[in-house]
Design a protein around this motif. Sequence first.
Motif: not given
Length: 308
Positions: A99-101, A122, A202-203, A232, A235
């Motif tokens: 998960k992430g932004k 996301f 992030d992914c 990142r 990531g």
Amino acid sequence: MNRRLSLLPSLPIYLLFHLLRKIPTLHQSGIFTSPAPRLPSTLEKTTFLESKKPDVYQTNFEPTSYLEYFKLDQDPMAKEVLHFLLKHYNATFKPGGLKGKLLIDIGSGPTIYQLLSACETFEEIVASDYTDKNRQELEKWLKKELGAFDWSPVVKYVCELEGHRDRWAEKEERLRKAVRQVLKCDILKERPLEPAVLPPADCLISSLCLEAACPTLGACRDALHHIKTLLRPRGHLVLSGTFGSSFYMVGDKWFPTLPLEEKFLLEALQEIGFTIEKLEKAPRAAETLLDNRSDYTGMFFLVARRGD
């Protein structure tokens, strides 16, 4: 010259290429009574792949024909490939998973299947592709334009995996809201999304892209390094595709592909600083072996983490 062989130049190039791959078998069966012609050398095959230019995709790739591969209820190959990929996307992005932004999809094509699970975890998604037509076709679905491809059978299948098949319309809207941009992308360039500038993701997702876009193994190594710069530190890269494929058909157009193998892929990722966290593989199903639209031997789904 054997009269059978004298007919070969009149065949379409993709059938000629496929037939040449089968010559040893045909010779053993007695169809060819004279010595089998010399097969292309490794150098000749490499030269052939190097001659492939990305602009072939701009000219000849028709997204509406390609989307025939994704009619889940009508095409055995679609069923095989999509079931494999969607189950692993679901497992990767389910609660407690990645998960992430920001998530960036590298080489989206005209498709959305690869984003259906990720849009739940996301906040923002950036899609990308090399060809103008693919980006236009994707935008057509995102904007609900007339003639857009019907993804509802695929969306319903993903919702069923998630335990709520009846919420497929909600998922479509969630994905449309999550996709903020559809950008030009060329993974053969050092800055694949240039001139766009994005924060580190992030992914990264990339599905069925490397083997189609990269003409050589060296170019593939470079492409992995290029897309790594978009991610990142720490990531995740979620990479999926086919093993052993040398071509695939889109309508009546033939496209050469780079035959990827597991050993090369793992070593290339590790060399540029990725740690492999998951690798799932599946051999090609027997019921699709006679489908001559592609000669892939198996599929893979891989999750890796950037180490620096």
